[in-house]
Design a protein around this motif. Structure first.
Motif, PDB file in Angstrom:
ATOM      1  N   GLY A  17      -2.969  11.374  10.756  1.00  0.00           N
ATOM      2  CA  GLY A  17      -3.967  12.109  11.526  1.00  0.00           C
ATOM      3  C   GLY A  17      -4.667  11.286  12.580  1.00  0.00           C
ATOM      4  N   ASN A  18      -4.762   9.982  12.361  1.00  0.00           N
ATOM      5  CA  ASN A  18      -5.518   9.142  13.289  1.00  0.00           C
ATOM      6  C   ASN A  18      -4.674   8.291  14.226  1.00  0.00           C
ATOM      7  N   SER A  19      -3.434   8.000  13.871  1.00  0.00           N
ATOM      8  CA  SER A  19      -2.668   7.050  14.683  1.00  0.00           C
ATOM      9  C   SER A  19      -2.082   7.681  15.933  1.00  0.00           C
ATOM     10  N   GLY A  20      -1.442   8.824  15.787  1.00  0.00           N
ATOM     11  CA  GLY A  20      -0.790   9.447  16.944  1.00  0.00           C
ATOM     12  C   GLY A  20       0.516   8.775  17.330  1.00  0.00           C
ATOM     13  N   HIS A  21       0.997   7.820  16.532  1.00  0.00           N
ATOM     14  CA  HIS A  21       2.255   7.112  16.808  1.00  0.00           C
ATOM     15  C   HIS A  21       3.286   7.515  15.758  1.00  0.00           C
ATOM     16  N   TYR A  22       4.377   8.132  16.232  1.00  0.00           N
ATOM     17  CA  TYR A  22       5.377   8.635  15.300  1.00  0.00           C
ATOM     18  C   TYR A  22       6.771   8.096  15.597  1.00  0.00           C
ATOM     19  N   LYS A  23       6.843   6.967  16.273  1.00  0.00           N
ATOM     20  CA  LYS A  23       8.133   6.338  16.539  1.00  0.00           C
ATOM     21  C   LYS A  23       8.573   5.573  15.300  1.00  0.00           C
ATOM     22  N   PRO A  24       9.890   5.393  15.123  1.00  0.00           N
ATOM     23  CA  PRO A  24      10.400   4.729  13.914  1.00  0.00           C
ATOM     24  C   PRO A  24       9.775   3.363  13.630  1.00  0.00           C
ATOM     25  N   LEU A  25       9.580   2.554  14.664  1.00  0.00           N
ATOM     26  CA  LEU A  25       8.991   1.229  14.453  1.00  0.00           C
ATOM     27  C   LEU A  25       7.578   1.352  13.877  1.00  0.00           C
ATOM     28  N   MET A  26       6.763   2.225  14.446  1.00  0.00           N
ATOM     29  CA  MET A  26       5.395   2.390  13.972  1.00  0.00           C
ATOM     30  C   MET A  26       5.360   3.012  12.573  1.00  0.00           C
ATOM     31  N   LEU A  27       6.276   3.941  12.303  1.00  0.00           N
ATOM     32  CA  LEU A  27       6.353   4.519  10.958  1.00  0.00           C
ATOM     33  C   LEU A  27       6.775   3.467   9.937  1.00  0.00           C
ATOM     34  N   GLY A  28       7.637   2.531  10.360  1.00  0.00           N
ATOM     35  CA  GLY A  28       8.032   1.416   9.491  1.00  0.00           C
ATOM     36  C   GLY A  28       6.853   0.501   9.186  1.00  0.00           C
ATOM     37  N   PHE A  29       6.072   0.177  10.236  1.00  0.00           N
ATOM     38  CA  PHE A  29       4.868  -0.636  10.012  1.00  0.00           C
ATOM     39  C   PHE A  29       3.885   0.086   9.084  1.00  0.00           C
ATOM     40  N   ALA A  30       3.772   1.388   9.270  1.00  0.00           N
ATOM     41  CA  ALA A  30       2.873   2.171   8.405  1.00  0.00           C
ATOM     42  C   ALA A  30       3.348   2.100   6.957  1.00  0.00           C
ATOM     43  N   ALA A  31       4.644   2.259   6.744  1.00  0.00           N
ATOM     44  CA  ALA A  31       5.192   2.218   5.380  1.00  0.00           C
ATOM     45  C   ALA A  31       4.929   0.855   4.740  1.00  0.00           C
ATOM     46  N   ILE A  32       5.119  -0.207   5.504  1.00  0.00           N
ATOM     47  CA  ILE A  32       4.853  -1.558   4.985  1.00  0.00           C
ATOM     48  C   ILE A  32       3.383  -1.708   4.623  1.00  0.00           C
ATOM     49  N   SER A  33       2.504  -1.222   5.482  1.00  0.00           N
ATOM     50  CA  SER A  33       1.068  -1.342   5.187  1.00  0.00           C
ATOM     51  C   SER A  33       0.680  -0.493   3.981  1.00  0.00           C
ATOM     52  N   PHE A  34       1.320   0.673   3.798  1.00  0.00           N
ATOM     53  CA  PHE A  34       1.052   1.496   2.627  1.00  0.00           C
ATOM     54  C   PHE A  34       1.440   0.752   1.356  1.00  0.00           C
ATOM     55  N   VAL A  35       2.613   0.139   1.366  1.00  0.00           N
ATOM     56  CA  VAL A  35       3.096  -0.582   0.185  1.00  0.00           C
ATOM     57  C   VAL A  35       2.160  -1.751  -0.132  1.00  0.00           C
ATOM     58  N   ILE A  36       1.750  -2.493   0.882  1.00  0.00           N
ATOM     59  CA  ILE A  36       0.836  -3.619   0.667  1.00  0.00           C
ATOM     60  C   ILE A  36      -0.498  -3.119   0.114  1.00  0.00           C
ATOM     61  N   THR A  37      -1.010  -2.045   0.692  1.00  0.00           N
ATOM     62  CA  THR A  37      -2.286  -1.485   0.236  1.00  0.00           C
ATOM     63  C   THR A  37      -2.201  -1.030  -1.212  1.00  0.00           C
ATOM     64  N   LEU A  38      -1.139  -0.329  -1.558  1.00  0.00           N
ATOM     65  CA  LEU A  38      -0.984   0.143  -2.931  1.00  0.00           C
ATOM     66  C   LEU A  38      -0.794  -1.014  -3.904  1.00  0.00           C
ATOM     67  N   PHE A  39      -0.061  -2.050  -3.475  1.00  0.00           N
ATOM     68  CA  PHE A  39       0.115  -3.231  -4.316  1.00  0.00           C
ATOM     69  C   PHE A  39      -1.237  -3.895  -4.582  1.00  0.00           C
ATOM     70  N   LEU A  40      -2.054  -4.050  -3.525  1.00  0.00           N
ATOM     71  CA  LEU A  40      -3.371  -4.670  -3.694  1.00  0.00           C
ATOM     72  C   LEU A  40      -4.285  -3.814  -4.569  1.00  0.00           C
ATOM     73  N   CYS A  41      -4.223  -2.489  -4.403  1.00  0.00           N
ATOM     74  CA  CYS A  41      -5.014  -1.597  -5.258  1.00  0.00           C
ATOM     75  C   CYS A  41      -4.622  -1.757  -6.723  1.00  0.00           C
ATOM     76  N   ALA A  42      -3.320  -1.862  -6.981  1.00  0.00           N
ATOM     77  CA  ALA A  42      -2.849  -2.036  -8.357  1.00  0.00           C
ATOM     78  C   ALA A  42      -3.285  -3.391  -8.906  1.00  0.00           C
ATOM     79  N   ARG A  43      -3.169  -4.439  -8.085  1.00  0.00           N
ATOM     80  CA  ARG A  43      -3.572  -5.785  -8.542  1.00  0.00           C
ATOM     81  C   ARG A  43      -5.071  -5.863  -8.821  1.00  0.00           C
TER      82      ARG A  43
END
Length: 162
Positions: A17-43
């Protein structure tokens, strides 16, 4: 696991809703940041009912339109005060006791007060808030009871409400 998925979908919806970037590279960066965020939340062991955003979704959906209207009304009062030839403000400090139980609810209440023009939350200590207001009549503890109740309903889990 349900809380983990809830946090994932909340982060995903917020980012989309906030990024406005839907290109594959940006979606890949988003996925990586989601995984890191979820990993840190779990830790950090913060994946629980209090941290799950979907538990309070309906409470927030009811609270924010009401808060928006309160901000609009307060803006009107402040605009009228600024346009007068003589300032008729009567500043005051008041200590409020909140019914909010969790830190999230207390911070939401304090931020809601600060978002409302003419008032600022100066300090939170336990269940007490120190609030500065431009008008003494509007800064009485009774003036904040409705906001406190609605904020507790929106942010506190059901089993922790008074």
């Amino acid at each position: 696991m349900a809380y983990l998925l809830g946090i994932f979908f909340a982060i995903f919806a917020f980012w989309m809703g906030n990024s406005g970037h839907y290109k594959p590279l940006m979606l890949g960066f988003a996925a990586i940041s989601f995984v890191i965020t979820l990993f840190l939340c779990a830790r950090l062991k913060i994946i629980d009912r209090e941290g799950a955003p979907y538990v309070r979704l309906f409470g927030w959906l009811a609270y924010y339109p009401w808060l928006t209207w309160e901000v609009v009304k307060s803006n009107w009062v402040i605009i009228k005060a600024c346009l007068r030839a003589e300032l008729d403000i009567n500043p005051s400090l008041v200590k409020l006791k909140t019914i909010c139980k969790t830190d999230l609810a207390k911070v939401t209440f304090a931020n809601s007060i600060t978002m409302t023009p003419g008032t600022v939350t100066v300090e939170i200590e336990g269940d007490k808030l120190l609030v500065h207001g431009l008008y003494e009549a509007n800064t009485q503890p009774e003036a904040f009871e409705e906001m406190d109740r609605r904020c507790a309903r929106a942010a506190d889990p059901v089993e922790k409400r008074a």
